[in-house]
Scaffold this motif. Structure first.
Motif, PDB file in Angstrom:
ATOM      1  N   ASN A 130      -0.088  10.547   5.057  1.00 47.97           N
ATOM      2  CA  ASN A 130       1.282  10.363   4.590  1.00 47.97           C
ATOM      3  C   ASN A 130       1.975  11.713   4.617  1.00 47.97           C
ATOM      4  N   TRP A 156      -2.828  10.825 -12.257  1.00 41.77           N
ATOM      5  CA  TRP A 156      -3.831  11.271 -11.280  1.00 41.77           C
ATOM      6  C   TRP A 156      -4.300  12.699 -11.524  1.00 41.77           C
ATOM      7  N   GLY A 181       4.241  10.103 -10.033  1.00 48.66           N
ATOM      8  CA  GLY A 181       3.386  10.292  -8.865  1.00 48.66           C
ATOM      9  C   GLY A 181       3.856   9.435  -7.709  1.00 48.66           C
TER      10      GLY A 181
END
Ligand code: GAL
Length: 417
Positions: free
Chosen positions: A298, A247, A63
């Motif tokens: 981001n 996640w 991730g």
């Protein structure tokens, strides 16, 4: 003998036929290994295949962590850089400063990138005035992903408006036996939550002072202490098995009616979509309470590394394909992010995607668009990693907020250049 000769001649001509196709290939290093991420990456693979460009996959699981950059370092040191590398923010600048990246200026000029890519992204895609990367998306971290059915059961048909409301919701979910907050205990995930908590606690000016300007007073302030108090509060709502969980498995807990909410960037939406779930019907997306109107962004960019010969041709084809408005729409609809160009229509996006595009445009116009610390857009890697350590140590121990704040100040001070 004759037969064998014939066979090897046939083999040779088969190779001759397939060779040129294999030569037109890109090797891509990335960390998109979850179901939703892989589905989005497929959109790119297929686009390139349609142009006769093969795909050599170089996945590095982990991730938003630091694993991919470690693998990249050893590839470059061995003189064998991949064609393109998924990268975030300040890391792009570091690699370009080392002279490892290709120059995309002729293509960027021809395609007019200067006019359509938001300045906040160009600041990372260009180094010393030269384009070195194609931005493929804009994500943001201050999102909550909620199970609609569970929230309904708890009496919420609207998102909680304040931090207090949010905590009340988590309490109700916990008392009904659900995991209130789906979370994976990895440093980058803890830091992702911290982005939203700092923004919600201190507001946009405080976030900028502390996370972007790295101002010691802001980092050591009572407001930052409150942010750590809130991290401690949240720690009370995760399940016993959260440590080390990826996640996407935390997203799955919300998808499968086991957990009420997850605080995560909008790549989480890719998991919901990939599981056939619909926004407004199965799940809700809203900003971390107290942060509506603000965006900690981001952007994933494909950084092009210096490669020679025919690889350079495929590389430019990839750089161009990534920036096509049609591709940006098709890819981001699946990925959960929004386009990295300002001229892509929102027509094909679902309600959360449309909200993401609107939020981004508004935040950018009002000065409330800020780089995500957790995902490399607020400060260089050394500072980011120093913050990861403090945030994750605090989250996983009984460290007081006062100690956390003083550790944060000295860790960041030591990591600044
Ligand atoms: C982020 C990246 C996203 C998503 C996420 C989890 O850093 O920007 O695209 O991949 O990591 O893997």
């Amino acid at each position: 003998m004759k037969y064998n000769l014939l066979k090897s001649t046939m083999l040779a001509s088969a190779i001759a036929v397939t060779l040129p196709a294999q030569a037109a290939e890109v090797e891509v290093l990335h960390w998109w290994t979850s179901g939703g991420e892989a589905a989005a990456l497929n959109v790119l693979k297929q686009d390139l295949e349609g142009q006769g460009i093969g795909w050599k996959d170089m996945p590095v699981a982990g991730g938003g962590g630091t694993e991919a950059m470690t693998v990249l370092r050893s590839r470059v040191q061995a003189g064998n850089a991949p064609t393109a590398v998924q990268m975030l923010g300040f890391d792009i600048q570091d690699w370009a400063a080392e002279g490892a990246t290709a120059n995309l200026n002729p293509l960027a000029k021809k395609e007019g990138w200067d006019k359509v890519v938001p300045a906040a992204l160009q600041r990372f895609s260009k180094h010393g005035g030269n384009w070195v990367a194609s931005p493929v998306n804009v994500h943001s971290t201050n999102w909550v992903w909620a199970n609609k059915k569970i929230l309904g059961e708890l009496g919420y048909d609207q998102p909680p408006a304040s931090w207090g409301d949010f905590i009340a919701l988590l309490d109700k979910a916990k008392s009904k036996g659900y995991t209130a907050l789906a979370h994976g205990g990895q440093a980058w995930q803890d830091a992702t939550i911290f982005d939203g908590v700092v923004l919600s606690t201190g507001g946009p000016y405080f976030y900028k002072k502390a996370m972007v300007e790295l101002d010691s007073e802001a980092l050591g302030s009572d407001t930052m202490k409150t942010a750590f108090d809130r991290m401690r509060q949240l720690r009370g709502y995760v399940d016993a098995n959260f440590s080390g969980r990826d996640w996407n498995l935390a997203s799955a807990m919300v998808i499968e009616n086991k957990a009420a909410v997850q605080i995560m960037g909008d790549w989480a939406k890719g998991e919901f979509i990939n599981a056939g779930k619909k926004p407004g019907e199965d799940f809700m997306c809203f900003r971390v309470p107290g942060t509506q109107g603000m965006v900690t962004f981001n952007s994933d960019q494909f950084v092009m590394f210096k490669v020679g010969g025919s690889s350079a041709k495929s590389q430019m084809a990839m750089a161009k394909a990534v920036m096509s408005p049609k591709f940006q729409s098709a890819f981001n609809v699946v990925k959960g992010s929004v386009p990295a160009r300002t001229d892509v229509p929102n027509t094909d996006f679902d309600a959360c995607g449309k909200k993401g595009m609107k939020d981004l445009a508004e935040a950018s116009a009002s000065g409330m668009l800020m780089g995500s610390m957790a995902h490399g857009h607020a400060a260089p890697a050394a500072v980011k990693n120093a913050l990861y350590d403090v945030v994750t140590n605090h989250f996983n121990s009984n460290m007081s907020s006062t100690d956390a704040v003083s550790q944060l100040v000295s860790a960041i001070e030591g990591a600044k250049d």
